[in-house]
Design a protein around this motif. Structure first.
Motif, mmCIF file in Angstrom:
data_model
loop_
_atom_site.group_PDB
_atom_site.id
_atom_site.type_symbol
_atom_site.label_atom_id
_atom_site.label_comp_id
_atom_site.label_asym_id
_atom_site.label_seq_id
_atom_site.Cartn_x
_atom_site.Cartn_y
_atom_site.Cartn_z
ATOM 1 N N HIS A 103 7.952 11.752 2.519
ATOM 2 C CA HIS A 103 7.388 11.003 3.645
ATOM 3 C C HIS A 103 7.065 9.561 3.261
ATOM 4 C CE1 HIS A 103 5.950 14.839 5.964
ATOM 5 N NE2 HIS A 103 7.269 14.689 5.957
ATOM 6 N N GLU A 104 6.513 9.374 2.086
ATOM 7 C CA GLU A 104 6.206 8.017 1.641
ATOM 8 C C GLU A 104 7.482 7.208 1.431
ATOM 9 O OE1 GLU A 104 3.367 6.675 1.642
ATOM 10 O OE2 GLU A 104 2.176 8.454 2.025
ATOM 11 N N GLN A 105 8.552 7.847 0.978
ATOM 12 C CA GLN A 105 9.828 7.157 0.825
ATOM 13 C C GLN A 105 10.366 6.692 2.183
ATOM 14 O OE1 GLN A 105 12.208 10.071 -1.240
ATOM 15 N NE2 GLN A 105 11.609 9.320 -3.297
ATOM 16 N N GLU A 106 10.246 7.560 3.198
ATOM 17 C CA GLU A 106 10.709 7.182 4.539
ATOM 18 C C GLU A 106 9.881 6.015 5.096
ATOM 19 O OE1 GLU A 106 10.398 10.745 6.755
ATOM 20 O OE2 GLU A 106 12.125 11.727 5.797
ATOM 21 N N LYS A 107 8.564 6.034 4.882
ATOM 22 C CA LYS A 107 7.719 4.940 5.354
ATOM 23 C C LYS A 107 8.079 3.634 4.646
ATOM 24 C CE LYS A 107 3.747 7.886 6.455
ATOM 25 N NZ LYS A 107 2.329 8.210 6.112
ATOM 26 N N GLU A 108 8.380 3.718 3.336
ATOM 27 C CA GLU A 108 8.748 2.515 2.587
ATOM 28 C C GLU A 108 10.033 1.916 3.137
ATOM 29 O OE1 GLU A 108 9.492 1.169 -2.056
ATOM 30 O OE2 GLU A 108 10.158 3.130 -1.329
ATOM 31 N N GLU A 109 11.030 2.766 3.399
ATOM 32 C CA GLU A 109 12.292 2.255 3.938
ATOM 33 C C GLU A 109 12.103 1.597 5.298
ATOM 34 O OE1 GLU A 109 14.887 5.576 4.011
ATOM 35 O OE2 GLU A 109 15.073 5.747 1.822
ATOM 36 N N LYS A 110 11.267 2.191 6.142
ATOM 37 C CA LYS A 110 11.016 1.620 7.464
ATOM 38 C C LYS A 110 10.312 0.263 7.368
ATOM 39 C CE LYS A 110 8.752 2.611 11.869
ATOM 40 N NZ LYS A 110 7.917 3.585 12.638
ATOM 41 N N GLU A 157 0.833 -1.200 0.000
ATOM 42 C CA GLU A 157 0.000 0.000 0.000
ATOM 43 C C GLU A 157 0.867 1.248 0.000
ATOM 44 O OE1 GLU A 157 -2.373 -0.426 3.450
ATOM 45 O OE2 GLU A 157 -3.720 -1.933 2.582
ATOM 46 N N CYS A 158 1.975 1.212 0.736
ATOM 47 C CA CYS A 158 2.877 2.371 0.785
ATOM 48 C C CYS A 158 3.531 2.603 -0.575
ATOM 49 C CB CYS A 158 3.935 2.142 1.859
ATOM 50 S SG CYS A 158 5.115 3.492 2.028
ATOM 51 N N ARG A 159 3.914 1.522 -1.267
ATOM 52 C CA ARG A 159 4.528 1.672 -2.589
ATOM 53 C C ARG A 159 3.537 2.247 -3.587
ATOM 54 N NH1 ARG A 159 7.892 -4.081 -2.733
ATOM 55 N NH2 ARG A 159 9.773 -3.287 -1.647
ATOM 56 N N ALA A 160 2.270 1.858 -3.464
ATOM 57 C CA ALA A 160 1.257 2.426 -4.370
ATOM 58 C C ALA A 160 1.103 3.927 -4.126
ATOM 59 C CB ALA A 160 -0.072 1.707 -4.172
ATOM 60 N N ARG A 161 1.094 4.328 -2.860
ATOM 61 C CA ARG A 161 0.989 5.763 -2.552
ATOM 62 C C ARG A 161 2.242 6.513 -2.999
ATOM 63 N NH1 ARG A 161 -0.773 3.674 2.436
ATOM 64 N NH2 ARG A 161 1.240 4.321 3.353
ATOM 65 N N LEU A 162 3.419 5.850 -2.850
ATOM 66 C CA LEU A 162 4.665 6.484 -3.265
ATOM 67 C C LEU A 162 4.702 6.692 -4.772
ATOM 68 C CD1 LEU A 162 7.521 7.515 -2.719
ATOM 69 C CD2 LEU A 162 8.328 5.137 -2.798
ATOM 70 N N GLU A 163 4.215 5.716 -5.517
ATOM 71 C CA GLU A 163 4.191 5.845 -6.976
ATOM 72 C C GLU A 163 3.273 6.988 -7.402
ATOM 73 O OE1 GLU A 163 3.214 3.118 -10.941
ATOM 74 O OE2 GLU A 163 3.138 2.263 -8.918
ATOM 75 N N ALA A 164 2.132 7.099 -6.714
ATOM 76 C CA ALA A 164 1.225 8.203 -7.045
ATOM 77 C C ALA A 164 1.847 9.549 -6.687
ATOM 78 C CB ALA A 164 -0.100 8.013 -6.304
#
Length: 579
Positions: free
Chosen positions: A284-291, A248-255
């Motif tokens: 912010h989405e990049q940081e969440k993805e890394e975590k 879900e985070c990757r989908a938000r990051l792509e958007a």
């Protein structure tokens, strides 16, 4: 003590009420003002510190080594115990074997797990005491409110302390033997049902009373397990949840990345700055993805996976199904714990001997707890809809209208079948309550024997002491001697009434004649340091006092005529007939 009420009071009064501590005989130990606050635990801790410190000092002065166990009743004794365990008073409380309990009225409004730990019925040594003395004391003192409402601080405290003095000396002390008599009769009445309880225990196959104690342990273990998540495959389900969140985070990051690339500042007015907001969202989405990736890698190493899961893999599908079932079982277990506790408490509401006020108190508590049941029903319906095939949804009314555990069909899906528990049968729960009442009644008799012996000793030695003081100062200070005589008459005006009531205990049905030895005066702590000659005189007086209490003396002054004369004196003093 609602917050809205106390906040309004603070704008008018500094003192918002009084906090009182009493013994079980309704003698007031201490009272203090609650200043600009409602009822708080600091007041109870202050009383505990003062009482335990005094007990410790007295024990040291008397040379006693082993402290006895002490129980302190409070409406929220369970919460105060937690506070006590984390407060600086914890070493003193542990040294003096002190613990908190909840009274019968307020305790039955707590959840069932709390009752198993803090309710008097299940605590050894508490007897038949209900620890609701202050409810009766405040009921008696309600008439005092009109007098002190507009009084000054000095006169308010003066009237309260004067009322307490009058209550202790003319109410609590006058009814002391009545309290002992009523409790003794109640204990004997309960013990009369001993044979009936034993026969019913044998009828269900219980040959040893230790099995019923085991029921409490099983019920406590069961209710505690309803609050905890099962440990089965938690790591796999956690990995599944993390991967779902990662996708879900990757989908938000792509958007967000697409929005950042397509962003053109000229498309917005000059006074609108969106560049920073778009870039910040993407960062912010990049940081969440890394975590999340870090957490997924950690779980993969912990499970020793050779390759990561994908949505098409069998491991993913198994973990997904496991998570859905886990969420469903967790919702069922939560709802089960609430409903089962509610049914058990409802059985107390409809149990014979439960008074109107107790029923009302339980009803209000259950109404408050129904909010938790409503939330648990919503969680259950959400989890049940995700199953394959989905389970039927429940309604709140459908759940709370059930009167027995056997009527709750959804409980068959739990990981522990409560239908098979012997302690969940309504008839067995009534039997368990009666069984523990037998223990508490036996403990109450042991305690009353101590109190009877102490009361007779106290009355005898107090009168002897006051007579000696009055005689000693009568020549040099007759005015003071007269005041001592007035005090002696005030203290002794109820002694004949006490002896009559204690004598009536011996004639109660079921009284054991071997307990007659407790119905005699002994030697108090202050008199135990006397010489052997003085002790011999005391023992002679003690035997005479035994004959007087037991009615075994043949003399006219201490026989039936003495009883009639004593009864007439008591009636003349009190203005009431002695039963």
């Amino acid at each position: 003590m609602k917050k809205s009420h106390t906040e309004a009071d603070r704008g008018i009064f500094d003192e918002t009420g009084i906090f009182v501590a009493t013994c079980r005989h309704m003698f007031v130990l201490w009272a203090l003002d609650m200043i600009k606050s409602g009822e708080q635990r600091k007041y109870a801790l202050a009383f505990l510190h003062r009482f335990l410190s005094a007990i410790k000092e007295e024990r040291a002065n008397l040379g006693l080594r082993s402290p006895g166990k002490k129980a302190f009743g409070y409406d929220i004794g369970c919460q105060l115990q937690t506070t006590l365990d984390t407060s600086p008073l914890q070493p003193l409380a542990e040294e003096e074997n002190a613990r908190m309990v909840t009274g019968s009225l307020h305790g039955h409004a707590h959840n069932r797990l709390c009752q198993l730990k803090f309710l008097l019925s299940y605590i050894n040594g508490c007897g038949l005491e209900d620890l609701e003395v202050l409810e009766r004391l405040f009921s008696l003192s309600n008439a005092l409110a009109m007098a002190i409402r507009h009084a000054s601080k000095f006169h308010r405290r003066q009237m309260i302390s004067s009322w307490f003095y009058h209550h202790d000396n003319f109410e609590a002390y006058a009814n002391l033997s009545k309290f002992i008599y009523n409790n003794y009769r109640q204990a004997l009445t309960i013990l009369e049902a001993k044979d009936s309880v034993i026969s019913r225990m044998r009828a269900i196959g219980v040959l040893d009373g230790k099995e019923i104690f085991g029921w409490l342990d099983e019920e406590k273990e069961y209710l505690e397990s309803r609050r905890e998540e099962p440990e089965e495959d938690l790591n796999r389900m956690d990995l599944y949840v993390k991967q779902v969140k990662l996708n879900e985070c990757r989908a938000r990051l792509e958007a967000a990345h697409s929005a950042f690339i397509a962003y053109n500042p000229s498309d917005y007015p000059a006074n609108v700055k969106r560049t920073n907001a778009v870039e910040q969202t993407m960062r912010h989405e990049q940081e969440k993805e890394e975590k999340l990736m870090s957490e997924v890698h950690f779980l993969e190493r912990r499970l020793e996976l050779k390759e990561p899961w994908t949505e098409d893999s069998e491991e993913w599908k198994k973990a997904e199904e496991m998570f859905k079932n886990h969420s469903y079982r967790k919702a069922v277990n939560r709802l089960e714990g609430l409903i089962v506790a509610r049914i058990f408490e409802l059985s107390k509401m409809h149990m014979a001997g439960t008074g109107y006020k107790m029923r009302q108190h339980l009803g209000k508590a259950l109404k408050t707890r129904s909010k938790a049941i409503q939330e648990a029903v919503r969680t259950y319906n959400t989890a049940a809809a995700k199953l394959s095939p989905p389970r039927e949804a429940l309604s709140y009314d459908e759940v709370v209208e059930k009167a027995y555990v056997s009527e709750l069909d959804f409980l068959k899906d739990t990981d522990s079948n409560i239908h098979e528990k012997i302690w969940a049968v309504p008839a067995n729960r009534v039997l368990m309550t009666e069984y523990f009442k037998l223990f508490r009644a036996s403990e109450e008799l042991d305690r009353l024997h101590v109190e009877i012996h102490r009361l007779l000793t106290y009355m005898k030695e107090e009168q002897e002491y006051l007579r000696a003081v009055e005689l000693n100062i009568s020549e040099n200070n007759p005015q003071l001697a007269y005041q001592v005589s007035l005090y002696r008459w005030e203290r002794g005006r109820f002694n004949d009434l006490h002896r009559l009531r204690l004598r009536n205990i011996i004639s109660l049905p079921g009284f054991d004649d071997t307990n007659r030895r407790f119905f005699r005066a002994g030697v108090g702590l202050k008199c135990q340091s006397q010489g052997e000659d003085e002790r011999a005189d005391d023992n002679m007086g003690e035997e005479m006092d035994v004959d007087r209490v037991n009615g075994e003396d043949d003399s006219d002054s201490e026989g039936e005529e003495g009883d009639i004369q004593a009864e007439a004196q008591v009636t003349a003093i009190l203005g009431v007939a002695v039963d």
